[in-house]
Write a protein that holds these residues in place. Structure first.
Motif, mmCIF file in Angstrom:
data_model
loop_
_atom_site.group_PDB
_atom_site.id
_atom_site.type_symbol
_atom_site.label_atom_id
_atom_site.label_comp_id
_atom_site.label_asym_id
_atom_site.label_seq_id
_atom_site.Cartn_x
_atom_site.Cartn_y
_atom_site.Cartn_z
ATOM 1 N N ASP A 67 -11.355 -8.644 1.568
ATOM 2 C CA ASP A 67 -11.657 -7.817 0.400
ATOM 3 C C ASP A 67 -10.400 -7.406 -0.351
ATOM 4 O OD1 ASP A 67 -14.370 -7.879 0.985
ATOM 5 O OD2 ASP A 67 -14.262 -6.067 2.210
ATOM 6 N N MET A 68 -9.242 -7.551 0.311
ATOM 7 C CA MET A 68 -7.995 -7.064 -0.270
ATOM 8 C C MET A 68 -6.812 -7.726 0.418
ATOM 9 S SD MET A 68 -8.102 -3.417 1.691
ATOM 10 C CE MET A 68 -9.880 -3.367 1.758
ATOM 11 N N ALA A 69 -5.630 -7.465 -0.116
ATOM 12 C CA ALA A 69 -4.386 -7.908 0.518
ATOM 13 C C ALA A 69 -3.950 -6.844 1.529
ATOM 14 C CB ALA A 69 -3.301 -8.102 -0.535
ATOM 15 N N PHE A 70 -3.085 -7.251 2.460
ATOM 16 C CA PHE A 70 -2.564 -6.336 3.477
ATOM 17 C C PHE A 70 -1.050 -6.496 3.553
ATOM 18 C CE2 PHE A 70 -6.819 -7.547 4.735
ATOM 19 C CZ PHE A 70 -7.407 -6.351 5.118
ATOM 20 N N LEU A 71 -0.368 -5.398 3.776
ATOM 21 C CA LEU A 71 1.071 -5.432 4.027
ATOM 22 C C LEU A 71 1.308 -4.788 5.383
ATOM 23 C CD1 LEU A 71 3.946 -6.044 2.821
ATOM 24 C CD2 LEU A 71 4.008 -3.611 2.240
ATOM 25 N N VAL A 72 1.895 -5.549 6.302
ATOM 26 C CA VAL A 72 2.277 -5.012 7.600
ATOM 27 C C VAL A 72 3.773 -4.739 7.516
ATOM 28 C CG1 VAL A 72 2.343 -5.390 10.086
ATOM 29 C CG2 VAL A 72 0.503 -6.417 8.724
ATOM 30 N N GLU A 73 4.130 -3.461 7.565
ATOM 31 C CA GLU A 73 5.531 -3.081 7.442
ATOM 32 C C GLU A 73 6.253 -3.255 8.769
ATOM 33 O OE1 GLU A 73 6.490 -0.116 4.356
ATOM 34 O OE2 GLU A 73 4.493 0.642 4.857
ATOM 35 N N ALA A 74 7.583 -3.198 8.739
ATOM 36 C CA ALA A 74 8.398 -3.428 9.930
ATOM 37 C C ALA A 74 8.038 -2.465 11.057
ATOM 38 C CB ALA A 74 9.882 -3.306 9.580
ATOM 39 N N ARG A 79 -0.740 -1.355 5.160
ATOM 40 C CA ARG A 79 -1.147 -0.921 3.820
ATOM 41 C C ARG A 79 -2.170 -1.916 3.308
ATOM 42 N NH1 ARG A 79 2.395 2.824 1.455
ATOM 43 N NH2 ARG A 79 4.268 3.155 2.677
ATOM 44 N N ARG A 80 -3.151 -1.390 2.569
ATOM 45 C CA ARG A 80 -4.252 -2.225 2.087
ATOM 46 C C ARG A 80 -4.357 -2.176 0.572
ATOM 47 N NH1 ARG A 80 -5.446 0.779 6.290
ATOM 48 N NH2 ARG A 80 -6.507 -0.068 8.091
ATOM 49 N N GLY A 81 -4.901 -3.256 -0.012
ATOM 50 C CA GLY A 81 -5.208 -3.274 -1.432
ATOM 51 C C GLY A 81 -3.968 -3.121 -2.301
ATOM 52 N N LEU A 82 -4.086 -2.322 -3.347
ATOM 53 C CA LEU A 82 -2.968 -2.103 -4.258
ATOM 54 C C LEU A 82 -1.777 -1.513 -3.520
ATOM 55 C CD1 LEU A 82 -1.920 -2.203 -7.162
ATOM 56 C CD2 LEU A 82 -2.894 0.082 -7.492
ATOM 57 N N ASP A 83 -2.036 -0.680 -2.513
ATOM 58 C CA ASP A 83 -0.946 -0.078 -1.733
ATOM 59 C C ASP A 83 -0.088 -1.121 -1.018
ATOM 60 O OD1 ASP A 83 -1.512 2.580 -2.433
ATOM 61 O OD2 ASP A 83 -3.011 2.743 -0.837
ATOM 62 N N ALA A 84 -0.635 -2.317 -0.803
ATOM 63 C CA ALA A 84 0.141 -3.387 -0.167
ATOM 64 C C ALA A 84 1.238 -3.900 -1.092
ATOM 65 C CB ALA A 84 -0.783 -4.541 0.239
#
Length: 132
Positions: A67-74, A79-84
């Motif tokens: 449903d969204m993009a994901f950012l896995v930080e170090a 973080r999901r969606g726009l927050d990624a």
């Protein structure tokens, strides 16, 4: 935002929909912008449709289209969606201006709404890339 184990050699991982034409084009654009700057962003791109993405996301992973993009930080923060995308902006040309605009009270909620609308309709509007 929840915490997930990140691999130590990669500062952060952006998990994107590897079958969405818009997502793949945006990834290529970010990579191109990144190559044209003095400062390389510490991001590695991983398609959602991979075992690696499933490992990074753990219980958050669901088969099928994300449903969204994901950012896995170090540090493992997810973080999901726009927050990624927000942590990536300072390293991109024009990114600091976009972050400043996000401080305008009405623009931030509109940006989140816009992200959700585009994410929901991205296959219909932009098409699909068939897996090889």
């Amino acid at each position: 935002m929840s915490r997930h184990p990140a691999q130590p050699e990669v500062p952060c991982v952006l998990i994107y929909d590897g079958q969405c034409r818009l997502c793949v084009t945006a990834k290529a654009g970010i990579e191109r912008l990144d190559r044209n700057t003095d400062h390389r962003s510490p991001v590695r791109f991983v398609p959602y449709q991979s075992e690696e993405a499933a490992r990074y996301l753990g219980a958050e992973y669901r088969p099928g289209r994300p449903d969204m993009a994901f950012l896995v930080e170090a540090d493992g923060q997810l973080r999901r969606g726009l927050d990624a995308f927000l942590p990536l902006l300072p390293g991109l040309r024009g990114g600091r201006l976009l972050l400043a605009l996000m401080r305008v009270p009405l623009l931030k909620p509109l940006a989140y709404l816009g992200y959700r609308i585009i994410a929901r309709n991205r296959y219909r509007w932009f098409g699909e890339i068939q897996p090889r």
